[in-house]
Design an enzyme around this catalytic site. Structure first.
Site, PDB file in Angstrom:
ATOM      1  N   SER A  68       0.683  -1.223  -0.037  1.00 17.41           N
ATOM      2  CA  SER A  68      -0.027   0.025   0.046  1.00 17.41           C
ATOM      3  C   SER A  68       0.846   1.406  -0.021  1.00 17.41           C
ATOM      4  CB  SER A  68      -0.842  -0.062   1.311  1.00 17.41           C
ATOM      5  OG  SER A  68      -2.103   0.766   1.089  1.00 17.41           O
ATOM      6  N   ASP A 116      -8.651  -7.097  -4.491  1.00 12.90           N
ATOM      7  CA  ASP A 116      -8.257  -5.619  -4.071  1.00 12.90           C
ATOM      8  C   ASP A 116      -8.811  -4.854  -4.899  1.00 12.90           C
ATOM      9  OD1 ASP A 116      -7.024  -3.434  -3.143  1.00 12.90           O
ATOM     10  OD2 ASP A 116      -5.231  -4.347  -2.794  1.00 12.90           O
ATOM     11  N   HIS A 126      -7.922  -5.632   0.172  1.00  8.96           N
ATOM     12  CA  HIS A 126      -6.712  -4.918   0.504  1.00  8.96           C
ATOM     13  C   HIS A 126      -6.012  -5.425   1.527  1.00  8.96           C
ATOM     14  CE1 HIS A 126      -3.597  -1.884  -0.370  1.00  8.96           C
ATOM     15  NE2 HIS A 126      -4.069  -1.094   0.824  1.00  8.96           N
TER      16      HIS A 126
END
Lengths: 382, 196
Positions: free
Chosen positions: A154, A316, A349
């Protein structure tokens, strides 16, 4: 694998302070700058086994092991330790809290030496580039010239990308997980909802809430929105269904469904450890991050000698597969040595924190390859 | 040690120059690439669609990209590789013509191996039994085959001549040795080195 169960035990956060001012991308100068960091494992004789792990939006320097008196280990505990993917027998693992953060590094909640009060909104705008610049100072402070790997999921992946861009000669390899070379409008939009929730809280007071009541409600709502984007439709369905809570009271608009209770709980526990202004600054840094800067990404990658491992998760939707494929595509054109793997996970995610087994497999073997390249006597410029 | 590897791998390894750059399209679990990396000191890269096969490649320390062949080539610049290999994968891509044309553009030379549909046992199964053939090189039933295209050695040679593709070398393989006599009838596998 008995060894894999051996834990790191008690670890401690350390602090490094740079007294000279850090020149930020905005042109402003910030200093002194303190970075909170943790290290695991031992730096080898020629200082060549350092691996920098970069944390995501709400993470901190505490990747693995336990702080004294605490029962919850670090945020990537299962990947870091003796015999684990980031094997502390082989590698010297470093993680620092980002500049602008609130977990020990200098951020908007720190004391401004000019006023002796917390910075609040007087804290300068920071970028992913600034975070990496601060990390470079830390690496220097630790006496390390070159990193075996820089790793992140991320926002951590954005930092790893930034390392490749601004200090490619100091990076032997990078592991980029569930990340993007720049945010899409959808990602910016969700961050903006979070920011607006914080700023709509009347306790926020233009960021001047230190020493008074903090904008906890707004920050909790921001975190709730975040958590929705971290999960997938399937993972929510599996985890909560339409299950209702035992103590529901539908006429009071309390949490009647399990999913509501979960989000509220996540929001409430987040505000205990996070500062609302840091949330504003860090999400802005993510939104403004654009590695390409209106150039094709392959131009940014051209000439990069580092080996890349890129990992995406099919469910995700916050950092969708296409954003990772875009990075891989640029690697292909630029001739960068890259391995790409899509992990079939339903966790959305969150998968980058959850799908430990697959990540461990990929990371273990990738680092082995990178490290074998090193011992084969390749020549590196430092 | 060498004989551990199947015949097609050994022939391909014999075609690839030392230190060459190689892209294997549909590299499976990376056995061929590992051979080329070790024996030919080649700089190898694979593209593979199957999750488990990708994990196996990574475990072998290979550089692999997870994805399908049909979309895998468009990004590369011309002549990015010395060789592209399509071993037992060409018959499984959707758009054969595009993949072939792109391969010849992206690499100096292309190595292609495919099961020969005109193998005599396959012919016999159709002719005498009226059944879709199942042979060692075409081991699937009609309902579970990953193959989308069925071609013979003559089909491929004809295709190359029609599209001005130069056949530099060709090999015809039985189950364990090379064949030279009536290859379109007796070979189970055709292996070609082509260029434009």
């Amino acid at each position: 694998m008995k060894q894999a169960n051996a834990a790191l035990g008690i670890v401690e956060t350390q602090y490094a302070t740079v007294t000279e001012k850090l020149e930020l991308e905005s042109g402003e100068k910030l200093g002194p700058v303190t970075l909170a960091y943790e290290t695991y494992g031992t730096l080898n004789h020629d200082r060549s086994n350092a691996v920098l792990i970069c944390h995501a939006l709400s993470g901190d320097a505490h990747v693995a092991g336990y702080h004294a008196g605490e029962h919850k280990p670090g945020w990537w505990h299962d990947l870091v330790g003796p015999g684990r993917a980031f094997d502390t027998h082989k590698y010297f693992i470093i993680c620092s809290n980002v500049l602008g953060g609130c977990r020990g590094s200098t951020g908007p909640g720190s004391i401004n030496p000019a006023t002796s009060e917390p910075y609040g909104l007087r804290f300068p705008l920071i970028t992913i580039g600034d975070m990496v610049k601060a990390q470079q100072l830390l690496i220097q402070y630790l006496g390390i010239g070159r990193l075996r790997a820089v790793v992140g999921g991320s926002m951590g992946g954005m930092q790893a990308l930034q390392w490749l861009h601004s200090a490619s000669g100091r990076v032997e390899s990078a592991i980029l997980i569930a990340t993007a070379a720049k945010h899409s409008p959808q990602q910016i939009a969700f961050n903006e909802v979070g920011r607006q929730a914080i700023m709509a809280d009347h306790h926020w007071q233009d960021g001047n809430y230190y020493g008074e009541r903090r904008p906890l409600k707004g920050l909790a709502v921001a975190r709730m929105v975040g958590h929705i984007t971290y999960m997938s439709e399937v993972s929510m369905l599996e985890k909560f269904g339409r299950q209702q809570k035992d103590d529901k009271d539908p006429f009071k608009f309390r949490a009647d469904f399990e999913v509501e209770g979960y989000l509220q709980h996540r929001g409430d526990s987040f505000v205990k450890r996070f500062d609302a202004n840091s949330y504003l600054y860090i999400t802005k840094a993510m939104d403004f991050f654009d590695l390409t800067a209106e150039r094709p990404l392959q131009e940014v990658f051209r000439g990069i000698g580092a080996k890349l491992l890129v990992i995406g998760f099919r469910s995700d939707w916050l950092y969708p597969i296409w954003q990772l494929q875009e990075i891989v595509r640029a690697c292909k054109i630029a001739g960068v040595n890259a391995t790409y793997c899509e992990i079939d996970s339903t966790y959305g995610h969150d998968a980058f924190l959850v799908e430990i087994e697959q990540e461990a497999h990929l990371i273990t073997h990738f680092l082995k390859r990178v490290s074998s390249g090193y011992t084969a006597g390749d020549v590196y410029e430092i | 040690m060498k004989s551990e590897y199947p015949l097609d791998y050994r022939i391909i390894a014999g075609l690839v120059r030392t230190h060459a750059s190689v892209l294997d399209l549909g590299c499976g679990s990376g056995g061929l690439l590992q051979l080329l990396e070790r024996q030919n000191k080649a700089h190898v890269q694979g593209i593979e669609i199957n999750d488990q096969a990708v994990y196996s490649c990574v475990a072998k320390g290979l550089c692999v990209l997870h994805g399908d062949i049909d979309n895998g080539l468009v990004d590369y610049e011309n002549k990015s590789f010395d060789y592209i290999i399509l071993n037992q994968s060409l018959q499984q891509v959707r758009n054969v013509e595009a993949v072939l044309a792109q391969s010849l553009q992206v690499a100096h030379k292309v190595i292609i191996g495919f099961p020969n549909f005109a193998y005599y046992k396959a012919r016999a199964q159709i002719f005498f039994r009226g059944r879709t053939p199942v042979t060692p090189s075409l081991p699937y039933e009609w309902y579970n085959t990953p193959n989308l295209h069925f071609l013979s050695i003559y089909d491929f040679i004809a295709y190359c001549s029609r599209h001005r593709i130069r056949i530099e070398k060709m090999f015809f393989l039985g189950s364990s040795r090379r064949l030279f006599f009536l290859p379109n009838l007796f070979a189970q596998t055709g292996l070609f080195l082509i260029s434009r």
